[in-house]
Design a protein around this motif. Sequence first.
Motif, PDB file in Angstrom:
ATOM      1  N   ARG A 310      22.062  61.606   4.820  1.00 46.54           N
ATOM      2  CA  ARG A 310      22.963  61.730   3.305  1.00 46.54           C
ATOM      3  C   ARG A 310      22.042  61.477   2.128  1.00 46.54           C
ATOM      4  O   ARG A 310      20.995  60.660   2.418  1.00 46.54           O
ATOM      5  CB  ARG A 310      24.144  60.803   3.394  1.00 46.54           C
ATOM      6  CG  ARG A 310      24.985  61.432   4.407  1.00 46.54           C
ATOM      7  CD  ARG A 310      26.267  60.544   4.217  1.00 46.54           C
ATOM      8  NE  ARG A 310      27.378  60.700   5.622  1.00 46.54           N
ATOM      9  CZ  ARG A 310      28.397  61.478   5.360  1.00 46.54           C
ATOM     10  NH1 ARG A 310      28.549  62.278   4.580  1.00 46.54           N
ATOM     11  NH2 ARG A 310      29.022  61.865   6.357  1.00 46.54           N
ATOM     12  N   THR A 311      22.265  61.911   0.878  1.00 47.32           N
ATOM     13  CA  THR A 311      21.491  61.588  -0.042  1.00 47.32           C
ATOM     14  C   THR A 311      21.701  60.047  -0.469  1.00 47.32           C
ATOM     15  O   THR A 311      22.644  59.550   0.083  1.00 47.32           O
ATOM     16  CB  THR A 311      21.931  62.511  -1.410  1.00 47.32           C
ATOM     17  OG1 THR A 311      23.197  62.308  -1.590  1.00 47.32           O
ATOM     18  CG2 THR A 311      21.518  63.977  -1.080  1.00 47.32           C
ATOM     19  N   GLY A 312      20.937  59.714  -1.354  1.00 44.63           N
ATOM     20  CA  GLY A 312      20.716  58.163  -1.506  1.00 44.63           C
ATOM     21  C   GLY A 312      22.127  57.624  -1.879  1.00 44.63           C
ATOM     22  O   GLY A 312      22.026  56.416  -1.608  1.00 44.63           O
ATOM     23  N   GLU A 313      22.923  58.326  -2.575  1.00 42.00           N
ATOM     24  CA  GLU A 313      24.315  57.362  -2.763  1.00 42.00           C
ATOM     25  C   GLU A 313      25.249  57.521  -1.338  1.00 42.00           C
ATOM     26  O   GLU A 313      26.193  56.853  -1.272  1.00 42.00           O
ATOM     27  CB  GLU A 313      24.976  58.061  -3.952  1.00 42.00           C
ATOM     28  CG  GLU A 313      25.571  59.630  -3.779  1.00 42.00           C
ATOM     29  CD  GLU A 313      24.517  60.482  -3.842  1.00 42.00           C
ATOM     30  OE1 GLU A 313      24.851  61.664  -4.168  1.00 42.00           O
ATOM     31  OE2 GLU A 313      23.402  60.062  -4.211  1.00 42.00           O
ATOM     32  N   GLY A 314      24.753  58.130  -0.485  1.00 44.36           N
ATOM     33  CA  GLY A 314      25.710  58.381   0.790  1.00 44.36           C
ATOM     34  C   GLY A 314      26.623  59.205   0.779  1.00 44.36           C
ATOM     35  O   GLY A 314      27.556  59.084   1.858  1.00 44.36           O
ATOM     36  N   ARG A 315      26.985  60.137  -0.159  1.00 46.71           N
ATOM     37  CA  ARG A 315      28.066  60.967  -0.075  1.00 46.71           C
ATOM     38  C   ARG A 315      28.015  62.403   0.302  1.00 46.71           C
ATOM     39  O   ARG A 315      28.773  62.819   0.974  1.00 46.71           O
ATOM     40  CB  ARG A 315      28.859  60.671  -1.403  1.00 46.71           C
ATOM     41  CG  ARG A 315      29.335  59.532  -1.992  1.00 46.71           C
ATOM     42  CD  ARG A 315      30.176  60.024  -3.343  1.00 46.71           C
ATOM     43  NE  ARG A 315      29.219  60.096  -4.333  1.00 46.71           N
ATOM     44  CZ  ARG A 315      28.609  59.208  -5.358  1.00 46.71           C
ATOM     45  NH1 ARG A 315      29.155  57.549  -5.127  1.00 46.71           N
ATOM     46  NH2 ARG A 315      28.165  59.468  -6.170  1.00 46.71           N
ATOM     47  N   THR A 316      26.669  62.945   0.126  1.00 47.37           N
ATOM     48  CA  THR A 316      26.325  64.149   0.323  1.00 47.37           C
ATOM     49  C   THR A 316      25.510  64.322   1.592  1.00 47.37           C
ATOM     50  O   THR A 316      24.649  63.778   1.661  1.00 47.37           O
ATOM     51  CB  THR A 316      25.927  64.954  -1.002  1.00 47.37           C
ATOM     52  OG1 THR A 316      26.494  64.810  -2.034  1.00 47.37           O
ATOM     53  CG2 THR A 316      25.805  66.588  -0.669  1.00 47.37           C
ATOM     54  N   PRO A 317      25.937  65.118   2.616  1.00 47.58           N
ATOM     55  CA  PRO A 317      25.297  65.280   3.758  1.00 47.58           C
ATOM     56  C   PRO A 317      24.226  66.391   3.535  1.00 47.58           C
ATOM     57  O   PRO A 317      24.272  67.250   2.820  1.00 47.58           O
ATOM     58  CB  PRO A 317      26.578  66.249   4.805  1.00 47.58           C
ATOM     59  CG  PRO A 317      27.721  65.698   4.207  1.00 47.58           C
ATOM     60  CD  PRO A 317      27.472  65.687   2.772  1.00 47.58           C
ATOM     61  N   LEU A 318      22.886  65.960   4.116  1.00 51.86           N
ATOM     62  CA  LEU A 318      21.718  66.495   3.855  1.00 51.86           C
ATOM     63  C   LEU A 318      21.407  67.353   5.048  1.00 51.86           C
ATOM     64  O   LEU A 318      20.796  68.493   4.905  1.00 51.86           O
ATOM     65  CB  LEU A 318      20.537  65.656   3.266  1.00 51.86           C
ATOM     66  CG  LEU A 318      19.360  66.501   2.928  1.00 51.86           C
ATOM     67  CD1 LEU A 318      19.539  67.309   2.055  1.00 51.86           C
ATOM     68  CD2 LEU A 318      18.424  65.132   2.849  1.00 51.86           C
TER      69      LEU A 318
END
Length: 417
Positions: A310-318
């Motif tokens: 996930r992106t740095g804030e942990g919300r968006t799956p990458l």
Amino acid sequence: MTVPDVTLHEYGPVVSVPLCAEAGLALAGSGILQSATPDPRRQGHWMLRAGSRVGAVRTPGGPVVRIMPKTPVSRLFFLLGFSLDPARAWRDSREGSVDTGAYDDVVPALAHAVERQIDAALRRGVLQGYREVEESAPVVRGRLREAEQIRRHFGRTPPAEVTYDAYTGDTAENRILRAAAERLLRLPGVPGPVRRRLAHQRVRLADARSLIRGQQLPRWQPSRLNSRYQPALRLAEAVLRDTSPEHRPAGDEPLSMDGFLLDMNKLFEDFVTVALREAFREHGLTAYLQDAHHLDAAGHVRIRPDLVVRTGEGRTPLAVFDAKYKVEKSDGLHNADLYQALAYATVLGLREAHLVYAAGRRPEHFHEVRGTVAGQDGRAVRLYQHTLDLSQEPDQILSSLRNIAARPATAGPSPRS
């Protein structure tokens, strides 16, 4: 009469060996092997085939069964060492290697490695610590346990029921190291010189209490004081957390079989996911191991990808990854694996998913899924298949995993629209 050892090879051919019924049934019911059945052509023989577990086990009333790994033992213990201590190993891949001496069998190499780690931990003396002691004493020491004094002695003294902090070698760290040494001394196939050194380490740790078999391991916290113990502790815990296989005939007590087995499926999965997590961390990204989701809207069907980035804030799956300890097929396909990867990409709303195999003909290729074209670029969902060559040197293996992580890390989020 000495029963000769049985040697099998990981995912090797079926071998017919002489076995008593008790040993054969124990192997058949333990799940150690891929298959264990009576040989219909030879009475008193069993047909054995090893699966993904490697190591050695002593069967009840029968021989020691050794399962040799396909991967060289030194490389196998590199994977184990890295999985146990990635932060230290990532700085220098050579530090991830575990000293296995000249042994090319799992149990001798493991016993040698643990003994060497314990010796290094104790080189500056046995770690001491404070432990709360409650006892009956002829003199008052520490604090009087008033309730116990009245209950047991009706208020009379001596003896006195006291509690105090003792400075002792009976610490959680020393108990774990002693238990690992004792466990290894019970294993079949430990060479004489290593066995003698392990017995010596057990004597050095004599102030630590023995752990009761089946008891939960004592908890310890990494600190500056126990930093020299930490490599030994991580390897010792790996030894102790491996449970001895058991066979339970109907209505009977389980038959315990002393041994040590490593599941190569789990070891490969642990190594790949931990190494990828560290690689993504270099890009400022967070990776979650065994990240749980549901396939259906009602939440009845659980899926658990090996790694979700996930992106740095942990919300968006990458990105999503799954490790497979299997060899890529001649046509490059593992249909069930591809279906699984597509399910992960669909649930997470991603344009791609990644499968990492233990071997294959090509380092990377992908399949575009029909009927999934979406987004401004009109690209279909891609299912990538990567392969790792475990015969390479450790730094080359880690470099391959860095390359696998680099593309999704630099491409940024690519959700399906």
